[in-house]
Design an enzyme around this catalytic site. Structure first.
Site, PDB file in Angstrom:
ATOM      1  N   ARG A 116       3.954   8.629  -4.298  1.00 47.36           N
ATOM      2  CA  ARG A 116       3.216   8.958  -5.515  1.00 47.36           C
ATOM      3  C   ARG A 116       3.225  10.462  -5.746  1.00 47.36           C
ATOM      4  O   ARG A 116       3.391  11.242  -4.808  1.00 47.36           O
ATOM      5  CB  ARG A 116       1.736   8.566  -5.478  1.00 47.36           C
ATOM      6  N   ARG A 141      -1.175   4.219  10.110  1.00 47.32           N
ATOM      7  CA  ARG A 141      -0.098   4.816   9.314  1.00 47.32           C
ATOM      8  C   ARG A 141      -0.615   6.177   8.877  1.00 47.32           C
ATOM      9  O   ARG A 141      -1.817   6.352   8.647  1.00 47.32           O
ATOM     10  CB  ARG A 141       0.215   3.981   8.058  1.00 47.32           C
ATOM     11  N   ARG A 145      -2.986  -9.296 -14.129  1.00 48.24           N
ATOM     12  CA  ARG A 145      -4.044  -9.344 -15.150  1.00 48.24           C
ATOM     13  C   ARG A 145      -3.417  -9.732 -16.490  1.00 48.24           C
ATOM     14  O   ARG A 145      -2.542  -9.028 -16.977  1.00 48.24           O
ATOM     15  CB  ARG A 145      -4.677  -7.966 -15.231  1.00 48.24           C
ATOM     16  N   ARG A 174      -2.665 -11.493  -1.808  1.00 49.82           N
ATOM     17  CA  ARG A 174      -2.664 -11.754  -3.247  1.00 49.82           C
ATOM     18  C   ARG A 174      -2.245 -10.466  -3.945  1.00 49.82           C
ATOM     19  O   ARG A 174      -2.309  -9.390  -3.367  1.00 49.82           O
ATOM     20  CB  ARG A 174      -4.041 -12.234  -3.739  1.00 49.82           C
ATOM     21  N   GLU A 224       3.171  12.564  -2.167  1.00 52.87           N
ATOM     22  CA  GLU A 224       2.610  11.863  -1.009  1.00 52.87           C
ATOM     23  C   GLU A 224       3.717  11.074  -0.304  1.00 52.87           C
ATOM     24  O   GLU A 224       4.347  10.212  -0.916  1.00 52.87           O
ATOM     25  CB  GLU A 224       1.518  10.909  -1.542  1.00 52.87           C
ATOM     26  N   ASP A 229     -13.689   1.990   1.561  1.00 54.94           N
ATOM     27  CA  ASP A 229     -13.790   2.846   0.385  1.00 54.94           C
ATOM     28  C   ASP A 229     -15.070   3.667   0.525  1.00 54.94           C
ATOM     29  O   ASP A 229     -15.953   3.330   1.324  1.00 54.94           O
ATOM     30  CB  ASP A 229     -13.846   1.985  -0.890  1.00 54.94           C
ATOM     31  N   TYR A 282     -10.499   0.212   7.188  1.00 58.47           N
ATOM     32  CA  TYR A 282     -10.361   0.929   5.922  1.00 58.47           C
ATOM     33  C   TYR A 282     -11.641   0.712   5.104  1.00 58.47           C
ATOM     34  O   TYR A 282     -12.000  -0.424   4.801  1.00 58.47           O
ATOM     35  CB  TYR A 282      -9.144   0.468   5.099  1.00 58.47           C
TER      36      TYR A 282
HETATM   37  C1  LIG Z   1      -5.131   8.405   1.284  1.00 59.60           C
HETATM   38  C2  LIG Z   1      -6.526   7.852   1.096  1.00 59.60           C
HETATM   39  C3  LIG Z   1      -7.011   7.669  -0.183  1.00 59.60           C
HETATM   40  C4  LIG Z   1      -8.299   7.166  -0.366  1.00 59.60           C
HETATM   41  N1  LIG Z   1      -8.749   6.974  -1.646  1.00 59.60           N
HETATM   42  C5  LIG Z   1      -9.958   6.460  -1.849  1.00 59.60           C
HETATM   43  C6  LIG Z   1     -10.425   6.199  -3.182  1.00 59.60           C
HETATM   44  O1  LIG Z   1      -9.718   6.426  -4.159  1.00 59.60           O
HETATM   45  N2  LIG Z   1     -11.666   5.681  -3.337  1.00 59.60           N
HETATM   46  C7  LIG Z   1     -12.474   5.401  -2.266  1.00 59.60           C
HETATM   47  O2  LIG Z   1     -13.590   4.926  -2.471  1.00 59.60           O
HETATM   48  N3  LIG Z   1     -12.071   5.654  -1.005  1.00 59.60           N
HETATM   49  C8  LIG Z   1     -10.836   6.168  -0.769  1.00 59.60           C
HETATM   50  N4  LIG Z   1     -10.418   6.417   0.523  1.00 59.60           N
HETATM   51  C9  LIG Z   1     -11.351   6.183   1.645  1.00 59.60           C
HETATM   52  C10 LIG Z   1     -12.233   7.421   1.983  1.00 59.60           C
HETATM   53  O3  LIG Z   1     -11.404   8.487   2.334  1.00 59.60           O
HETATM   54  C11 LIG Z   1     -13.154   7.051   3.162  1.00 59.60           C
HETATM   55  O4  LIG Z   1     -13.989   6.001   2.784  1.00 59.60           O
HETATM   56  C12 LIG Z   1     -14.063   8.185   3.671  1.00 59.60           C
HETATM   57  O5  LIG Z   1     -13.481   9.428   3.595  1.00 59.60           O
HETATM   58  C13 LIG Z   1     -14.454   7.889   5.099  1.00 59.60           C
HETATM   59  O6  LIG Z   1     -15.456   8.767   5.559  1.00 59.60           O
HETATM   60  P1  LIG Z   1     -15.774   8.888   7.101  1.00 59.60           P
HETATM   61  O7  LIG Z   1     -16.894   9.831   7.237  1.00 59.60           O
HETATM   62  O8  LIG Z   1     -15.905   7.533   7.701  1.00 59.60           O
HETATM   63  O9  LIG Z   1     -14.426   9.472   7.766  1.00 59.60           O
HETATM   64  P2  LIG Z   1     -13.741  10.904   7.657  1.00 59.60           P
HETATM   65  O10 LIG Z   1     -13.789  11.419   6.269  1.00 59.60           O
HETATM   66  O11 LIG Z   1     -12.419  10.783   8.298  1.00 59.60           O
HETATM   67  O12 LIG Z   1     -14.683  11.860   8.546  1.00 59.60           O
HETATM   68  C14 LIG Z   1     -14.636  11.874   9.941  1.00 59.60           C
HETATM   69  C15 LIG Z   1     -14.784  13.326  10.390  1.00 59.60           C
HETATM   70  O13 LIG Z   1     -14.935  13.363  11.796  1.00 59.60           O
HETATM   71  C16 LIG Z   1     -14.280  14.506  12.271  1.00 59.60           C
HETATM   72  N5  LIG Z   1     -13.966  14.294  13.702  1.00 59.60           N
HETATM   73  C17 LIG Z   1     -13.231  13.305  14.237  1.00 59.60           C
HETATM   74  N6  LIG Z   1     -13.161  13.449  15.566  1.00 59.60           N
HETATM   75  C18 LIG Z   1     -13.899  14.538  15.877  1.00 59.60           C
HETATM   76  C19 LIG Z   1     -14.176  15.205  17.092  1.00 59.60           C
HETATM   77  N7  LIG Z   1     -13.681  14.774  18.277  1.00 59.60           N
HETATM   78  N8  LIG Z   1     -14.970  16.321  17.074  1.00 59.60           N
HETATM   79  C20 LIG Z   1     -15.450  16.782  15.897  1.00 59.60           C
HETATM   80  N9  LIG Z   1     -15.195  16.189  14.713  1.00 59.60           N
HETATM   81  C21 LIG Z   1     -14.425  15.092  14.699  1.00 59.60           C
HETATM   82  C22 LIG Z   1     -13.036  14.598  11.412  1.00 59.60           C
HETATM   83  O14 LIG Z   1     -12.499  15.899  11.417  1.00 59.60           O
HETATM   84  C23 LIG Z   1     -13.572  14.189  10.054  1.00 59.60           C
HETATM   85  O15 LIG Z   1     -13.975  15.296   9.281  1.00 59.60           O
HETATM   86  C24 LIG Z   1      -9.119   6.858   0.740  1.00 59.60           C
HETATM   87  C25 LIG Z   1      -8.613   7.032   2.026  1.00 59.60           C
HETATM   88  C26 LIG Z   1      -7.316   7.496   2.216  1.00 59.60           C
HETATM   89  C27 LIG Z   1      -6.784   7.611   3.604  1.00 59.60           C
END
Ligand SMILES: Cc1cc2nc3c(=O)[nH]c(=O)nc-3n(C[C@H](O)[C@H](O)[C@H](O)COP(=O)(O)OP(=O)(O)OC[C@H]3O[C@@H](n4cnc5c(N)ncnc54)[C@H](O)[C@@H]3O)c2cc1C
Length: 364
Positions: free
Chosen positions: A278, A247, A174, A170, A298, A348, A346
């Protein structure tokens, strides 16, 4: 000896760590990067919080999660109102009455609906065979050509006629003059940046940076009763069922000797020829008044092992492969898995916090 070793100091690992230390647990957090925060980390450049791994806007309708983060840090009133630049023509996103007025000169929602219906009918698509046909059957040709086609082709690195229709189920249309991108009840940016949240969450933990779990696995396993792993699940199992695909993105950041480059935090470039998707001007997230500005272009990029994994590609192949890894993961005794890389999903930020809080309830 620690109660928990947490692999990954991102938002998931940090939320889990915060809750564990609140419950009196002894926690060691490691990350292979040289900073905490994972992908929400901000780098201070010229006094501006630069979102190093992509623009992050906190938005949620989950009141409990909103109250939870507001207990840690104060949020500003930032509202995401991205704009699209198509060969120098500016449009509001998501597609709303301002967009339709600029495109066709229509004034009322009724006129806009008629215009879209007319274009859908003209296209005469009954069962969309690819992304192009799917998009046209949802919003008509003009919006597709100017605001969807180029952007999507850059994002996926393929022509829209070669992309499957299901990618777009979708499209947000708006029929009001509201430019707010999100429909959520709450939204904002932490005053002082996202690092403040993580610093508070990890306050009572031991933290070791620049440590890759896999390089010190045997030694680290002995250090804690339980291990929370927030890295890539396929890497954890040595890719035995294959490699889960992503990606990726490349970022090009510049400091400019001007106060205001584009007048908005987020501008999408929706034509095919501009190579980036962007430009982010970071100071606008926090209403910065510095003399200089910092912008980031980006670029979408293919991904291979070793690159930053940004967006999981949740097609049938990858989802079936993930299910096999998951089957192994749920049988582990010492390990808990969570976060966007271990769940191959994915999320947020508000979803990540919610998921981590649920996991804590299960674990403690
Ligand atoms: C481009 C982009 C834009 C985004 N924009 C938004 C937004 O506007 N609003 C929103 O709500 N969310 C957004 N998000 C989503 C948001 O980034 C995630 O929800 C959040 O960061 C995920 O947290 P996490 O702890 O699961 O993962 P991560 O932040 O990836 O943390 C995982 C950590 O584990 C570490 N790690 C991995 N493997 C190992 C290893 N073997 N040994 C030691 N350390 C390790 C990594 O280095 C990393 O620091 C966006 C995501 C992307 C990709």
């Amino acid at each position: 000896m620690y109660d928990y070793l947490i692999v990954g100091a991102g938002l998931y690992g940090s939320t889990f760590a915060y809750e564990a230390t609140k419950r009196g647990k002894k926690v060691l957090v490691i990350d292979k990067r040289n900073h905490v925060g994972g992908n929400i980390y901000c780098e201070n450049i010229e006094g501006i919080n630069v979102h190093k791994y992509g623009a992050h806007i906190f938005h949620t309708s989950d009141k409990e999660v909103w109250d939870y983060v507001n207990d840690i840090v104060e949020f500003n009133r930032y509202t995401n109102q991205p704009i699209a630049n198509f060969n120098g023509e500016i449009y509001n996103l998501p597609f709303n009455m301002n967009t339709f007025n600029k495109l066709w000169g229509v004034i009322t929602p009724e006129e806009a609906k008629l215009k879209i219906e007319e274009q859908k009918k003209q296209a005469g698509i009954e069962i969309p065979k690819n992304l192009e046909e799917q998009a046209i059957s949802l919003v008509g040709t003009d919006i597709y050509e100017k605001l969807i086609k180029g952007y999507t082709e850059k994002q996926w690195g393929r022509s829209a006629t070669e992309l499957p229709a299901f990618i777009i189920r979708r499209l947000p249309v708006r029929f009001s003059y509201d430019n707010n991108y999100f429909n959520d009840l709450y939204q904002g940016i932490p005053i002082g940046g996202y690092n403040k949240i993580i610093e508070k969450m990890l306050e009572k933990c031991d933290v070791r940076l620049g440590v890759d779990f896999f390089e010190h696995k045997d030694e680290l396993e002995k250090k804690a009763e339980k291990i929370l792993f927030t890295g890539m699940i396929d890497e954890f199992y040595d890719y035995k069922f294959g490699v889960l695909e992503y990606r990726s993105l490349k970022f090009e950041t510049e400091i400019l000797n001007e106060e205001n480059y584009q007048g908005n935090a987020v501008v999408n470039y929706t034509d095919r020829d501009t190579p980036y998707t962007r430009i982010i001007e970071h100071k606008h997230f926090e209403y910065g008044t510095q003399n200089k500005t910092v912008i980031t272009k980006e670029y979408p990029a293919d991904w291979k092992i070793g690159d930053e994994p940004y967006y999981p590609i949740n097609n049938d192949r990858n989802d079936e492969m993930f299910a096999k890894y998951k089957e192994l993961a749920v049988r582990e005794d010492k390990y808990i898995f969570g976060g966007r890389l271990a769940d191959y999903k994915y999320y947020d930020m508000h979803n990540v916090i919610r998921a981590a809080l649920d996991k804590v309830k299960e674990a403690m």
